[in-house]
Enzyme design. Structure first.
Site, short mmCIF file in Angstrom:
data_model
loop_
_atom_site.label_atom_id
_atom_site.label_comp_id
_atom_site.label_asym_id
_atom_site.label_seq_id
_atom_site.Cartn_x
_atom_site.Cartn_y
_atom_site.Cartn_z
N LYS A 158 0.76 -1.17 0.07
CA LYS A 158 -0.03 -0.21 -0.11
C LYS A 158 0.61 1.43 -0.40
CE LYS A 158 -3.91 -1.17 2.83
NZ LYS A 158 -4.50 -0.66 3.98
N GLY A 164 -8.76 6.40 -2.18
CA GLY A 164 -8.77 6.13 -2.82
C GLY A 164 -9.03 5.12 -3.73
N GLY A 165 -8.79 4.40 -3.32
CA GLY A 165 -8.16 3.27 -3.84
C GLY A 165 -7.16 3.06 -4.41
N GLU A 275 -11.28 3.17 10.08
CA GLU A 275 -10.96 2.73 8.84
C GLU A 275 -11.01 1.12 9.28
OE1 GLU A 275 -12.39 3.67 4.40
OE2 GLU A 275 -10.38 2.87 4.92
N ARG A 296 -11.84 13.33 7.67
CA ARG A 296 -13.32 14.14 6.77
C ARG A 296 -14.39 13.77 6.98
NH1 ARG A 296 -13.51 10.25 2.83
NH2 ARG A 296 -11.12 9.65 2.11
P1 ADP Z 1 -13.78 7.49 1.11
O1 ADP Z 1 -14.08 6.32 2.16
O2 ADP Z 1 -14.69 8.45 1.31
O3 ADP Z 1 -14.96 7.18 -0.39
P2 ADP Z 1 -11.76 7.85 -0.39
O4 ADP Z 1 -10.81 7.59 0.16
O5 ADP Z 1 -12.46 6.42 -1.75
O6 ADP Z 1 -12.79 7.39 0.74
O7 ADP Z 1 -12.77 9.33 -0.74
C1 ADP Z 1 -13.40 10.07 -1.05
C2 ADP Z 1 -14.24 10.55 -2.68
O8 ADP Z 1 -13.55 11.59 -2.81
C3 ADP Z 1 -13.75 9.71 -3.50
O9 ADP Z 1 -14.80 9.73 -4.39
C4 ADP Z 1 -12.63 9.76 -4.28
O10 ADP Z 1 -12.62 9.37 -5.94
C5 ADP Z 1 -12.83 11.52 -3.71
N1 ADP Z 1 -11.40 11.93 -4.24
C6 ADP Z 1 -10.68 12.13 -3.91
N2 ADP Z 1 -9.31 12.88 -3.59
C7 ADP Z 1 -10.04 13.05 -5.21
C8 ADP Z 1 -9.68 14.90 -5.69
N3 ADP Z 1 -8.01 14.96 -5.81
N4 ADP Z 1 -10.46 15.09 -6.71
C9 ADP Z 1 -11.31 14.83 -6.16
N5 ADP Z 1 -11.87 13.75 -6.00
C10 ADP Z 1 -11.32 13.27 -4.88
P1 ADP Z 2 -7.58 3.72 0.84
O1 ADP Z 2 -6.69 5.13 1.35
O2 ADP Z 2 -7.28 4.26 -0.37
O3 ADP Z 2 -9.05 3.93 1.41
P2 ADP Z 2 -7.57 1.54 2.82
O4 ADP Z 2 -6.56 0.99 3.86
O5 ADP Z 2 -8.33 1.69 2.98
O6 ADP Z 2 -6.74 2.53 1.08
O7 ADP Z 2 -7.90 0.39 1.69
C1 ADP Z 2 -8.85 0.37 0.86
C2 ADP Z 2 -9.43 -1.42 0.91
O8 ADP Z 2 -8.97 -2.32 0.35
C3 ADP Z 2 -10.11 -1.81 1.17
O9 ADP Z 2 -11.20 -1.50 2.11
C4 ADP Z 2 -9.94 -3.05 1.54
O10 ADP Z 2 -11.42 -4.01 0.94
C5 ADP Z 2 -9.15 -3.43 1.68
N1 ADP Z 2 -7.70 -3.89 1.71
C6 ADP Z 2 -6.84 -2.88 2.66
N2 ADP Z 2 -6.02 -3.62 3.13
C7 ADP Z 2 -6.45 -4.36 3.77
C8 ADP Z 2 -5.80 -6.13 3.68
N3 ADP Z 2 -4.69 -5.86 4.56
N4 ADP Z 2 -6.15 -7.35 3.39
C9 ADP Z 2 -7.35 -7.14 2.91
N5 ADP Z 2 -7.86 -6.10 2.35
C10 ADP Z 2 -7.36 -4.81 2.26
MG MG Z 3 -10.32 3.40 2.77
#
Ligand code: ADP
Ligand code: ADP
Ligand code: MG
Length: 674
Positions: A158, A164-165, A275, A296
C-alpha cells in the site's frame, strides 16, 4: 453560528454541505473551475467565485486562492468536503493563520493520520489492533521483499500516502513482488507525490467495517456506529450499508470504543472515520484490525444519517463553532437499515473503466431532501451536464432507509430501476445485479463479493423481446412524426399507400440483426411481425412523461420507458435496461470498421509509460502502454499478436480521448503482405 461559509469543493458534496447550511440560515459561497461555470453547486450557493481552469491543481487544489476568496467575500469558515484539500494539514493550518475556521479536525490530527504508516505506528502505541505487516521507514526493495516473506503471502503493498483505492497491489507470491512494488511506487509517486509504501498481510474474505466518530472541542467523543463497505471493486466502495449485517452487539461496541480511542489518541475534533478490516474466521468468529483513519466527512456518511437521524454536516458546523456535541453516546440509537449505492460513470464490462459524456437523459426516482428519508438522492449534476475527465466519475448517490435490510434492499432496487441515464455508460444495471446476487441478498458480505458473483453480475440483459417491441414502437412513432411533418407522397417508398400502411425495419441488438414489420390497418390497429410471430401491438404513452409507455404484444405486457437519441433507443424496465440500434433499411450501411492497427487512449489522460519499443514483436494481451486517467491507471493491451510500429507520444504527455498512442501491425496482416 457562522453567518457565511465558503465550500471548497464541487459536485454532490458541495450541494450536500449547502443543504445543511440552508437549514441553519448560513449563507454559502461556492468556488468553481472553468468546467463547472454553470454547475449545480454554483447555482445553489448564494455566491460563487471562479477559481481557475478545470484541472484540479489549477482550481480546487489552490489553497491560497481559496483562502483569499473566502476573505474577500467575508466568509468566516471553509468546509473542504471530501477529496481535494480536505485532508491537507497545510491547508487547515493556512486557514487558521488567515483567521478562518477550517471545518474539520485540527491540523495536527490530520497530519497524524495522513500517512498510513505513521498512523499505524500511532495506533499501535494507543493499543488499537493492527493488521500484521511492516510499516517502518526502510524502503529498500530487498528488505521489503523479505518483510513480505516474513508476513506470509498473499500480502498487500500500500502507498502510505494513498487513498481512493489507489496505490495498492495484492501480491500472491515472492516471484511477483518486485514488479508489484515498482508499479505501486510509481503510482504512489505520480498520484500522491510520495512513493513510501507499507506491507500488510492480505486478509482473506475480509469485511470493510468502518466507524463514524465525532469529537468536539470540549473533549467529548462519540461513535455513530458502523458502515459496512465490503462491496468494492478495485478497492473502491460500491455499496455501503448501516448497520453491518450480523455484527454482534459486543463487537460493535468494541469497535466503536477502539475508534474513539484512536480519535482521542490524536486529539481529534469533528467528523472522522476509522476504517477497520474484519477477518471472518472459519469458526464464525470475527477479528478487527485498524486500516486507516479518514479525517473528513466520508462519501457514504448518509447511511449513518439515515439510521441515527443525525445531520452530520450540521454537527460539523456546530463543532467548528465551538458548540458541544448535540447528543451523548447513550442518546445515540440505530433505527432500521440504510444502504447507499454509488452511481458512477463507468463501464463495468470493461473493468469499470471510468466513462465521460453528457447526461442526455437523467431521470431520477421520486425522492426527498437529505434529512432521514426513505429515499434520498444526492447529486451535483442536472440533465444536460457533462461528466468530464477532470473529476471523479461518481454521478450520484442513492440512499434508502427501511425498517429492515430486506425492505431497504427492495426499495433500492426499485429506485435504481427508475434511475434512467442516457448519454454515458453507468453502473446502474450492474448495481441491480449486485443487489439480486445471492451473496448480497443473504448478506454474505466480503470484499471478494463482486469477483465471486462474477457470472451473475456481468451477464447480458435478458431483454430481447421487450426491447424489440419497444424499439418497434419508438421507430413507428418517429416515423409517424416524420410523416406528419413531411409531404406524405415523398415518403411513398416508406409506406405503401394502398389501404393498409406497412413498414419494414431492422434493429441491431447485442451485435445481431433482427427484422420487423409493422402494419397499420384501416382502423388504425397495428400488427407487428417480429422474429416470426405476428400479433396486435398496443401501446399507451404517458400523459405527463412522454418516455413512459404501457406496451402489449402477444403474451408480453409491460410498462417501460423509451428514450430515442438518434438511432439509439434506450429502454428501461423493471427487469433491466438496454439499448437497441435502429437500422434504416434505406440508408447505406456506411460504417466501415477502420483497421489501421492504431491503439488509442480510451479516455483523456496522461501517458505513464510505454512497455514496448518500436519494432518489438508482441503477443495478444501483452501490455503496451500505461495511462493515468480519472485517478486510475489503465493498461492498453495488444488486441492481437503483431509488431510495434511507432510510439506516438512520450511518457508524461497529455492525450485526448481516442488519440492513437502507438501503431501495431497485426501478425496476420504482415504474413498476408509477405
Ligand atoms: P471514501 O471512503 O469516502 O470513499 P475515498 O478515499 O475513496 O474515501 O475518497 C473520497 C472521495 O473523494 C472519493 O469519491 C474520491 O474519489 C474523491 N477524491 C479523492 N481525491 C480527490 C481529488 N483529488 N479530486 C476529486 N475527488 C477526489
Ligand atoms: P484507501 O486509502 O485507498 O481507502 P485502505 O487502506 O482503506 O485504502 O484500503 C482500501 C480497501 O482495500 C479496503 O477497504 C479493503 O477492501 C482493502 N484492503 C485494505 N487493506 C487490506 C488488507 N490488509 N487485506 C485485505 N484487504 C485490504
Ligand atoms: Mg480507505
Amino acid at each position: 453560528m457562522f453567518s457565511k461559509i465558503l465550500i471548497a469543493n464541487r459536485g454532490e458534496i458541495a450541494c450536500r454541505v449547502h443543504a445543511s447550511c440552508a437549514l441553519l440560515a448560513i449563507k454559502t459561497v461556492a468556488i468553481y473551475a472553468d468546467a463547472d461555470a454553470t454547475a449545480k453547486h454554483v447555482q445553489l450557493c448564494n455566491e460563487a467565485v471562479h477559481i481557475g481552469p478545470s484541472n484540479p491543481k489549477d482550481s480546487y487544489l489552490r489553497g491560497e486562492a481559496i483562502i483569499a476568496a473566502a476573505k474577500a467575500c467575508g466568509a468566516q469558515a471553509i468546509h473542504p468536503g471530501y477529496g481535494f484539500l480536505s485532508e491537507n494539514a497545510g491547508f487547515a493550518q493556512a486557514c487558521a493563520d488567515a483567521g478562518l475556521v477550517f471545518i474539520g479536525p485540527p491540523p495536527a490530527a490530520i497530519e497524524a493520520m495522513g500517512l498510513k504508516a505513521q498512523a499505524k505506528a500511532r495506533m499501535e502505541a494507543a493499543g488499537v489492533p493492527l493488521v500484521p505487516g511492516y510499516h517502518g521507514s526502510n524502503q529498500k526493495a530487498a528488505f521489503l521483499r523479505a518483510q513480505a516473506a516474513r508476513i506470509g503471502y498473499p500480502v498487500l503493498i500500500k502507498a502510505s500516502a494513498g487513498g481512493g483505492g489507489k496505490g495498492m497491489r495484492v501480491v500472491e507470491r515472492d516471484a511477483d513482488f518486485d514488479a508489484a512494488l515498482a508499479s505501486c511506487q510509481r503510482e504512489a509517486q505520480s498520484s500522491f507525490g510520495n512513493d513510501a509504501v507499507l506491507i500488510e498481510k492480505y486478509v482473506k474474505r475480509p469485511r470493510h467495517i468502518e466507524i463514524q466518530i465525532f469529537g468536539d472541542t470540549q473533549g467529548n467523543c462519540v461513535y455513530l456506529f458502523e458502515r459496512d463497505c465490503s462491496v468494492q471493486r478495485r478497492h473502491q466502495k460500491v455499496l455501503e450499508e448501516a448497520p453491518a449485517p450480523g455484527l454482534p452487539d459486543a463487537l460493535r461496541q468494541q469497535m466503536g470504543e477502539a475508534a474513539v480511542a484512536a480519535a482521542r489518541a490524536v486529539g481529534y475534533v469533528g467528523a472522522g472515520t476509522v476504517e477497520f478490516i474484519v477477518e471472518q474466521r472459519d469458526d464464525g468468529s470475527m477479528a478487527f484490525f485498524f486500516m486507516e483513519m479518514n479525517t473528513r466527512l466520508q462519501v457514504e456518511h448518509p447511511v449513518t444519517e439515515a439510521i441515527t437521524g443525525v445531520d452530520l454536516v450540521e454537527w460539523q458546523l456546530r463543532v467548528a463553532c465551538g458548540e458541544p456535541l448535540p447528543l451523548t453516546q447513550a442518546q445515540l440509537r440505530i433505527t432500521g437499515h440504510a444502504i447507499e449505492a454509488r452511481i458512477c460513470a463507468e463501464n463495468p464490462d470493461n473493468n469499470f473503466l471510468p466513462a465521460t459524456g453528457t447526461l442526455q437523459v437523467y431521470a431520477k426516482p421520486p425522492h426527498s431532501s437529505f434529512a432521514s428519508s426513505a429515499l434520498r438522492f444526492d447529486d451535483g449534476v442536472r440533465q444536460g451536464d457533462a461528466i468530464s475527465p477532470y473529476y471523479d466519475s461518481m454521478v450520484a448517490k442513492l440512499i434508502v432507509h427501511g425498517s429492515t435490510r430486506a425492505e431497504a434492499l427492495a426499495r433500492l432496487d426499485a429506485a435504481l430501476a427508475q434511475t434512467h441515464i442516457v448519454g454515458l455508460q453507468t453502473n446502474v444495471q450492474f448495481l441491480r445485479h449486485v443487489l439480486a446476487s445471492p451473496s448480497f441478498a443473504q448478506a454474505q458480505l466480503d470484499t471478494a463479493l463482486i469477483t465471486r458473483e462474477h457470472s451473475l453480475l456481468f451477464q447480458r440483459e435478458k431483454l430481447g423481446l421487450p426491447l424489440m417491441v419497444a424499439a418497434a414502437v419508438a421507430h413507428s412513432l418517429a416515423q409517424e412524426a416524420q410523416l406528419a411533418g413531411a409531404d406524405p407522397f415523398s415518403r411513398r417508398d416508406h409506406w405503401s399507400t394502398h389501404g393498409t400502411r406497412m413498414r419494414r425495419f431492422a434493429f441491431e441488438f447485442h451485435g445481431e440483426r433482427h427484422e420487423a414489420r409493422l402494419e397499420v390497418l384501416h382502423d388504425g390497429a397495428r400488427m407487428l411481425s417480429l422474429n416470426h410471430s405476428t400479433g396486435p401491438l398496443l401501446w399507451q404513452q404517458g400523459a405527463d412523461d412522454a418516455s413512459r409507455f404501457a406496451l402489449q404484444f402477444l403474451a408480453f405486457s409491460e410498462r417501460l420507458n423509451i428514450y430515442a437519441i438518434g438511432h439509439e433507443m434506450h429502454v428501461f424496465s423493471a427487469m433491466g435496461a438496454s439499448k437497441i440500434i435502429a437500422i434504416d433499411l434505406l440508408a447505406h450501411a456506411a460504417e466501415s470498421a477502420s483497421s489501421s492497427g492504431k491503439l488509442s487512449a480510451p479516455m483523456p489522460g496522461k501517458v505513464v509509460a510505454f512497455k514496448v519499443q518500436a519494432g518489438d514483436a508482441v503477443r495478444a494481451g501483452q501490455i503496451l502502454a500505461v495511462m493515468d486517467a480519472m485517478k486510475m491507471e489503465h493498461s492498453i493491451a495488444a488486441p492481437s499478436d503483431g509488431t510495434v510500429g511507432e510510439l506516438l507520444y512520450a511518457p508524461g504527455d497529455q492525450v485526448a480521448e481516442g488519440a492513437p498512442l502507438l501503431t501495431l501491425t497485426p501478425a496476420a496482416m504482415k504474413e498476408a503482405a509477405a
